[in-house]
Scaffold this motif. Structure first.
Motif, PDB file in Angstrom:
ATOM      1  N   LYS A  12       3.822 -14.657  17.917  1.00  0.00           N
ATOM      2  CA  LYS A  12       4.704 -13.685  17.079  1.00  0.00           C
ATOM      3  C   LYS A  12       5.729 -13.527  17.883  1.00  0.00           C
ATOM      4  O   LYS A  12       7.448 -13.701  17.609  1.00  0.00           O
ATOM      5  CB  LYS A  12       4.217 -12.413  16.082  1.00  0.00           C
ATOM      6  N   ASN A  13       5.183 -12.878  19.044  1.00  0.00           N
ATOM      7  CA  ASN A  13       6.408 -12.943  19.877  1.00  0.00           C
ATOM      8  C   ASN A  13       6.393 -14.328  21.484  1.00  0.00           C
ATOM      9  O   ASN A  13       7.637 -13.756  21.821  1.00  0.00           O
ATOM     10  CB  ASN A  13       5.044 -11.293  21.084  1.00  0.00           C
ATOM     11  N   TYR A  14       5.996 -15.218  21.399  1.00  0.00           N
ATOM     12  CA  TYR A  14       6.425 -16.496  22.042  1.00  0.00           C
ATOM     13  C   TYR A  14       6.294 -18.250  21.587  1.00  0.00           C
ATOM     14  O   TYR A  14       6.393 -18.408  22.199  1.00  0.00           O
ATOM     15  CB  TYR A  14       5.470 -16.299  23.484  1.00  0.00           C
TER      16      TYR A  14
ATOM     17  N   ALA B 149      -7.867 -18.839  21.462  1.00  0.00           N
ATOM     18  CA  ALA B 149      -7.687 -18.142  20.089  1.00  0.00           C
ATOM     19  C   ALA B 149      -9.459 -17.669  20.279  1.00  0.00           C
ATOM     20  O   ALA B 149      -9.660 -16.495  20.067  1.00  0.00           O
ATOM     21  CB  ALA B 149      -7.534 -18.722  18.720  1.00  0.00           C
ATOM     22  N   GLU B 150     -10.340 -18.201  20.932  1.00  0.00           N
ATOM     23  CA  GLU B 150     -11.732 -17.674  20.870  1.00  0.00           C
ATOM     24  C   GLU B 150     -11.330 -16.692  22.244  1.00  0.00           C
ATOM     25  O   GLU B 150     -12.400 -15.846  22.676  1.00  0.00           O
ATOM     26  CB  GLU B 150     -12.143 -18.962  21.026  1.00  0.00           C
ATOM     27  N   CYS B 151     -10.839 -17.587  22.724  1.00  0.00           N
ATOM     28  CA  CYS B 151     -11.007 -16.610  24.642  1.00  0.00           C
ATOM     29  C   CYS B 151     -10.178 -15.265  24.455  1.00  0.00           C
ATOM     30  O   CYS B 151     -11.264 -14.206  25.076  1.00  0.00           O
ATOM     31  CB  CYS B 151      -9.850 -17.614  25.663  1.00  0.00           C
TER      32      CYS B 151
ATOM     33  N   ASP C  61      -0.722 -14.446   8.703  1.00  0.00           N
ATOM     34  CA  ASP C  61      -1.794 -13.385   8.351  1.00  0.00           C
ATOM     35  C   ASP C  61      -2.959 -14.409   7.653  1.00  0.00           C
ATOM     36  O   ASP C  61      -4.440 -13.679   7.721  1.00  0.00           O
ATOM     37  CB  ASP C  61      -1.173 -12.426   7.314  1.00  0.00           C
ATOM     38  N   LYS C  62      -2.556 -15.296   7.085  1.00  0.00           N
ATOM     39  CA  LYS C  62      -3.612 -16.679   6.575  1.00  0.00           C
ATOM     40  C   LYS C  62      -4.454 -17.302   7.210  1.00  0.00           C
ATOM     41  O   LYS C  62      -5.073 -17.844   7.017  1.00  0.00           O
ATOM     42  CB  LYS C  62      -3.194 -16.650   5.573  1.00  0.00           C
TER      43      LYS C  62
ATOM     44  N   ALA D  36      -4.738 -10.833  18.614  1.00  0.00           N
ATOM     45  CA  ALA D  36      -3.921 -11.203  20.040  1.00  0.00           C
ATOM     46  C   ALA D  36      -4.035 -12.591  20.090  1.00  0.00           C
ATOM     47  O   ALA D  36      -2.422 -12.762  20.512  1.00  0.00           O
ATOM     48  CB  ALA D  36      -5.114 -11.228  21.498  1.00  0.00           C
ATOM     49  N   TYR D  37      -4.301 -13.799  19.319  1.00  0.00           N
ATOM     50  CA  TYR D  37      -3.628 -14.783  19.763  1.00  0.00           C
ATOM     51  C   TYR D  37      -1.991 -14.833  18.824  1.00  0.00           C
ATOM     52  O   TYR D  37      -1.462 -15.758  18.604  1.00  0.00           O
ATOM     53  CB  TYR D  37      -4.800 -16.251  18.965  1.00  0.00           C
TER      54      TYR D  37
END
Length: 106
Positions: free
Chosen positions: A33-35, A20-22, A5-6, A27-28
């Motif tokens: 968390k999922n993959y 992450a910018e894309c 979260d930080k 979402a990143y």
């Protein structure tokens, strides 16, 4: 609050920052968390949109415009025939305008 979260864009290396910018930082983080640790395969747009393309072709098909559709979608006429095979049956067996079916209930 977790460490994830930080996390900010400044904490990421160049490749991860670009990703992450894309897609956006939130979402990143969800992707992490999922993959995290998994190999993710992102298909080419041309491949993932095949069902949409095929539906467009079926909607534009008029019973005889194989060549036009083949040129428009950069496919062979044989490929068009395979895509519209269910439409050919529908068109072939559809009643003519004003034709009454023996099975119509009135």
């Amino acid at each position: 609050m977790s460490l994830l979260d930080k996390l900010t864009l400044d904490d990421l290396d160049a490749d991860q920052r670009q990703l992450a910018e894309c897609i956006g930082l939130e979402a990143y983080k969800k992707l992490l968390k999922n993959y995290a640790g998994s190999a993710i395969r992102v298909r080419m747009p041309k491949r993932i949109t095949i069902p949409v393309r095929n539906m467009e072709i079926k909607n534009k098909f008029n019973g005889g415009n194989y060549g036009k559709l083949a040129r428009e979608y950069d496919l062979s006429e044989d490929s068009i025939r395979k895509i519209v095979s269910s439409e050919i049956k529908r068109i072939k067996y559809a009643p003519l305008d004003g034709q009454i079916s023996l099975f119509d209930k009135k």
